[in-house]
Design a protein around this motif. Structure first.
Motif, PDB file in Angstrom:
ATOM      1  N   ILE A 204       0.830  -1.207   0.000  1.00 48.71           N
ATOM      2  CA  ILE A 204       0.000   0.000   0.000  1.00 48.71           C
ATOM      3  C   ILE A 204       0.866   1.259   0.000  1.00 48.71           C
ATOM      4  N   ALA A 205       2.050   1.190   0.623  1.00 48.21           N
ATOM      5  CA  ALA A 205       2.956   2.337   0.584  1.00 48.21           C
ATOM      6  C   ALA A 205       3.390   2.611  -0.850  1.00 48.21           C
ATOM      7  N   ASN A 206       3.659   1.546  -1.612  1.00 51.22           N
ATOM      8  CA  ASN A 206       4.023   1.728  -3.016  1.00 51.22           C
ATOM      9  C   ASN A 206       2.847   2.232  -3.837  1.00 51.22           C
ATOM     10  N   PHE A 207       1.659   1.706  -3.573  1.00 58.84           N
ATOM     11  CA  PHE A 207       0.469   2.230  -4.243  1.00 58.84           C
ATOM     12  C   PHE A 207       0.337   3.727  -3.986  1.00 58.84           C
ATOM     13  N   ALA A 208       0.450   4.103  -2.720  1.00 58.04           N
ATOM     14  CA  ALA A 208       0.241   5.493  -2.335  1.00 58.04           C
ATOM     15  C   ALA A 208       1.309   6.410  -2.917  1.00 58.04           C
ATOM     16  N   SER A 209       2.571   5.984  -2.871  1.00 62.82           N
ATOM     17  CA  SER A 209       3.657   6.840  -3.347  1.00 62.82           C
ATOM     18  C   SER A 209       3.672   6.956  -4.859  1.00 62.82           C
ATOM     19  N   PRO A 217       1.437   7.859   2.164  1.00 63.66           N
ATOM     20  CA  PRO A 217       2.531   6.927   2.511  1.00 63.66           C
ATOM     21  C   PRO A 217       3.077   7.114   3.919  1.00 63.66           C
ATOM     22  N   ARG A 218       3.166   8.360   4.385  1.00 67.25           N
ATOM     23  CA  ARG A 218       3.708   8.605   5.721  1.00 67.25           C
ATOM     24  C   ARG A 218       2.845   7.949   6.800  1.00 67.25           C
ATOM     25  N   ALA A 219       1.525   7.940   6.563  1.00 68.56           N
ATOM     26  CA  ALA A 219       0.614   7.304   7.522  1.00 68.56           C
ATOM     27  C   ALA A 219       0.862   5.802   7.581  1.00 68.56           C
ATOM     28  N   VAL A 220       1.105   5.203   6.427  1.00 74.73           N
ATOM     29  CA  VAL A 220       1.377   3.763   6.382  1.00 74.73           C
ATOM     30  C   VAL A 220       2.656   3.439   7.146  1.00 74.73           C
ATOM     31  N   GLU A 221       3.688   4.245   6.946  1.00 77.99           N
ATOM     32  CA  GLU A 221       4.970   4.006   7.620  1.00 77.99           C
ATOM     33  C   GLU A 221       4.808   4.027   9.135  1.00 77.99           C
ATOM     34  N   LEU A 222       3.982   4.937   9.638  1.00 78.40           N
ATOM     35  CA  LEU A 222       3.768   5.011  11.079  1.00 78.40           C
ATOM     36  C   LEU A 222       3.072   3.757  11.602  1.00 78.40           C
ATOM     37  N   ALA A 223       2.020   3.328  10.915  1.00 74.36           N
ATOM     38  CA  ALA A 223       1.290   2.135  11.353  1.00 74.36           C
ATOM     39  C   ALA A 223       2.179   0.903  11.314  1.00 74.36           C
ATOM     40  N   MET A 224       3.056   0.827  10.331  1.00 73.67           N
ATOM     41  CA  MET A 224       3.924  -0.330  10.158  1.00 73.67           C
ATOM     42  C   MET A 224       4.909  -0.471  11.316  1.00 73.67           C
ATOM     43  N   GLN A 225       5.301   0.650  11.947  1.00 69.63           N
ATOM     44  CA  GLN A 225       6.267   0.599  13.049  1.00 69.63           C
ATOM     45  C   GLN A 225       5.770  -0.283  14.192  1.00 69.63           C
ATOM     46  N   LYS A 226       4.457  -0.298  14.418  1.00 67.92           N
ATOM     47  CA  LYS A 226       3.910  -1.057  15.534  1.00 67.92           C
ATOM     48  C   LYS A 226       2.907  -2.115  15.074  1.00 67.92           C
ATOM     49  N   THR A 235     -17.364   5.190   3.619  1.00 64.70           N
ATOM     50  CA  THR A 235     -18.305   5.730   4.591  1.00 64.70           C
ATOM     51  C   THR A 235     -19.733   5.314   4.268  1.00 64.70           C
ATOM     52  N   GLU A 236     -19.996   5.045   3.000  1.00 66.99           N
ATOM     53  CA  GLU A 236     -21.378   4.801   2.571  1.00 66.99           C
ATOM     54  C   GLU A 236     -21.777   3.336   2.574  1.00 66.99           C
ATOM     55  N   SER A 237     -20.917   2.458   3.101  1.00 64.05           N
ATOM     56  CA  SER A 237     -21.310   1.050   3.158  1.00 64.05           C
ATOM     57  C   SER A 237     -20.735   0.396   4.400  1.00 64.05           C
ATOM     58  N   ASN A 238     -21.224  -0.796   4.685  1.00 66.00           N
ATOM     59  CA  ASN A 238     -20.710  -1.579   5.807  1.00 66.00           C
ATOM     60  C   ASN A 238     -19.667  -2.596   5.361  1.00 66.00           C
ATOM     61  N   ASP A 239     -19.237  -2.493   4.126  1.00 67.05           N
ATOM     62  CA  ASP A 239     -18.231  -3.407   3.591  1.00 67.05           C
ATOM     63  C   ASP A 239     -16.943  -3.286   4.410  1.00 67.05           C
ATOM     64  N   PRO A 240     -16.266  -4.396   4.688  1.00 65.31           N
ATOM     65  CA  PRO A 240     -15.038  -4.329   5.493  1.00 65.31           C
ATOM     66  C   PRO A 240     -13.884  -3.628   4.805  1.00 65.31           C
ATOM     67  N   GLY A 241     -13.971  -3.394   3.498  1.00 68.83           N
ATOM     68  CA  GLY A 241     -12.926  -2.665   2.797  1.00 68.83           C
ATOM     69  C   GLY A 241     -11.673  -3.488   2.600  1.00 68.83           C
ATOM     70  N   THR A 242     -10.529  -2.802   2.576  1.00 61.97           N
ATOM     71  CA  THR A 242      -9.234  -3.451   2.395  1.00 61.97           C
ATOM     72  C   THR A 242      -8.468  -3.428   3.710  1.00 61.97           C
ATOM     73  N   LEU A 243      -8.024  -4.584   4.149  1.00 65.48           N
ATOM     74  CA  LEU A 243      -7.242  -4.694   5.377  1.00 65.48           C
ATOM     75  C   LEU A 243      -5.762  -4.636   5.026  1.00 65.48           C
ATOM     76  N   VAL A 244      -5.032  -3.765   5.727  1.00 67.39           N
ATOM     77  CA  VAL A 244      -3.599  -3.605   5.491  1.00 67.39           C
ATOM     78  C   VAL A 244      -2.849  -4.028   6.747  1.00 67.39           C
ATOM     79  N   THR A 245      -1.940  -4.968   6.589  1.00 69.35           N
ATOM     80  CA  THR A 245      -1.145  -5.443   7.715  1.00 69.35           C
ATOM     81  C   THR A 245       0.143  -6.030   7.181  1.00 69.35           C
TER      82      THR A 245
END
Length: 401
Positions: A204-209, A217-226, A235-245
């Motif tokens: 996702i960082a590569n997608f974003a950059s 991308p900066r947000a992804v880097e922060l989440a990845m640290q921990k 916002t308009e649906s209850n779909d789980p969306g894309t999980l990034v881990t």
């Protein structure tokens, strides 16, 4: 205490009906036993009254506005959004505390307009959550040690959300936007693009950059640290969306045709610059990159050989770049209006034939490859911008995405 951070972007808070849909997601998380921290962007996009770009237009004709004062102005959009959002939550019977970035403990550097988060003290937020309150935080902003308001640059609300997620050891950070998740390609270009259920942080960082604008991308880097999981949701649906881990097991759960390439993205409005020295000039490469740095020109996609330096710059910086290079008596060639097409996939590394299939796809469409490069998870090809759409579709089809 199980904490979840939910970030709502500009389109998600732009109107009362959209804010009501956002609140339904907050209430759903509370019913699942989460304590909720909400991060909001300014309401709407340029042209709408309180959008960040609209606020900036108020001072567009002024000759002298300090970076400090501009940050004060830009921070108003998120403040307005947070107060209105908090009022709506109270109207539905919830206990709410609205906090600015500084009040939420987000300490930053003093680089006005593009500050970096230095640290977060989550004590105030935790006290509010312990009182069973929803905490609404203004995204995009923080405060220096001297008490000055700062903004975090483009994508700053994403950064606020993931940084708070890390500080609070959140179960998830939900990024709510106007799409159902991360797609295999821009659906406006590739009609049969599909939503991806899982992505790694690197993907996702590569997608974003490389041009995808769903998360910064900066947000992804922060989440990845921990290793804080991110969910990109609509916002308009209850779909789980894309999980990034970071979990490799998610790759194993993908369909077989999804393991090599995850998707394609692009960035455009670029110019390729080729630089040669007039004679065998030792160290001319150093002259090239130093001159770009001294002129504040960001370079990308560079290849360096003893005889030649090739790189791209935004179209808006071409004249300045060429003038700086000519001043060094260097031979310069440019190809304007080019685009980077990026093929992204955690399964690329070590797999034979991926580049062969990409070249085959582009050759079949008679698309000229001007330059290429690769990493463990991404292969980039530079093409003429008028070939970009064909290139994206061709690669998407070749890998059955």
């Amino acid at each position: 205490m199980k904490v979840i951070v939910q970030k709502f972007g500009g389109t998600s808070v732009s109107s009362r009906p959209m804010r009501e849909k956002a609140i339904m997601h907050i209430e759903a998380a509370m019913q699942e036993g989460y304590s909720v921290v909400v991060v909001v962007s300014a309401m709407g996009r340029i042209g709408e009254p309180y959008a960040t770009d609209t606020l900036l237009n108020l001072i567009a004709s002024e000759d002298i506005v300090s970076a400090r004062d501009q940050d004060l102005l830009m921070s108003c959009g998120e403040t307005i959004s947070a107060v209105i959002f908090g009022a709506m939550l109270r109207g539905r019977g919830h206990e709410v505390t609205v906090l600015t970035g500084g009040q939420a403990g987000i300490a930053t550097t003093s680089d006005f307009g593009n500050a970096r988060i230095a640290k977060i003290d989550p004590e105030r937020i935790m006290k509010e959550l312990e009182q069973n309150r929803i905490v609404v935080v203004t995204g995009f902003q923080g405060m220096t040690r001297e008490g000055e308001t700062t903004t975090l640059g483009r994508g700053g609300s994403d950064t606020s959300a993931t940084a708070l997620g890390v500080a609070l050891d959140a179960e998830f950070v939900d990024i709510f936007t106007d799409v159902d998740g991360i797609m295999t390609a821009d659906p406006n270009i590739v009609q049969d693009a599909r939503r991806l259920t899982h992505l790694t942080y690197t993907e996702i960082a590569n997608f974003a950059s490389q041009g995808a604008k769903v998360i910064h991308p900066r947000a992804v880097e922060l989440a990845m640290q921990k290793n804080i999981p991110i969910r990109v949701r609509s916002t308009e649906s209850n779909d789980p969306g894309t999980l990034v881990t970071s979990g490799v097991h998610f790759l194993e759960a993908r369909p077989a045709n999804d393991k090599i390439l995850t998707g394609v993205t692009h960035s455009k409005n670029l110019t390729q610059i080729k630089v040669r020295s007039h004679a065998a000039q030792t160290g001319f490469q150093n002259l090239v990159f130093r001159s770009m740095a001294e002129n504040g020109i960001s370079v990308d996609f560079f290849n360096v050989t003893p005889e030649e330096v090739v790189y791209t710059v935004p179209n808006t910086h071409v004249k300045q770049a060429v003038a700086a290079l000519h001043a060094l008596d260097l031979e310069v060639q440019t190809i304007p209006n080019v685009a980077k097409v990026a093929a992204v996939g955690a399964g690329i590394h070590g797999v034979p034939g991926v580049m062969a299939r990409i070249v085959e796809a582009l050759t079949e469409e008679k698309i000229e490859i001007l330059q290429s490069a690769d990493s463990n998870t991404t292969i980039w090809c530079l093409v003429h911008e008028n070939d970009m759409v064909k290139a994206l579709r061709a690669i998407h089809d070749k890998f059955n995405l």
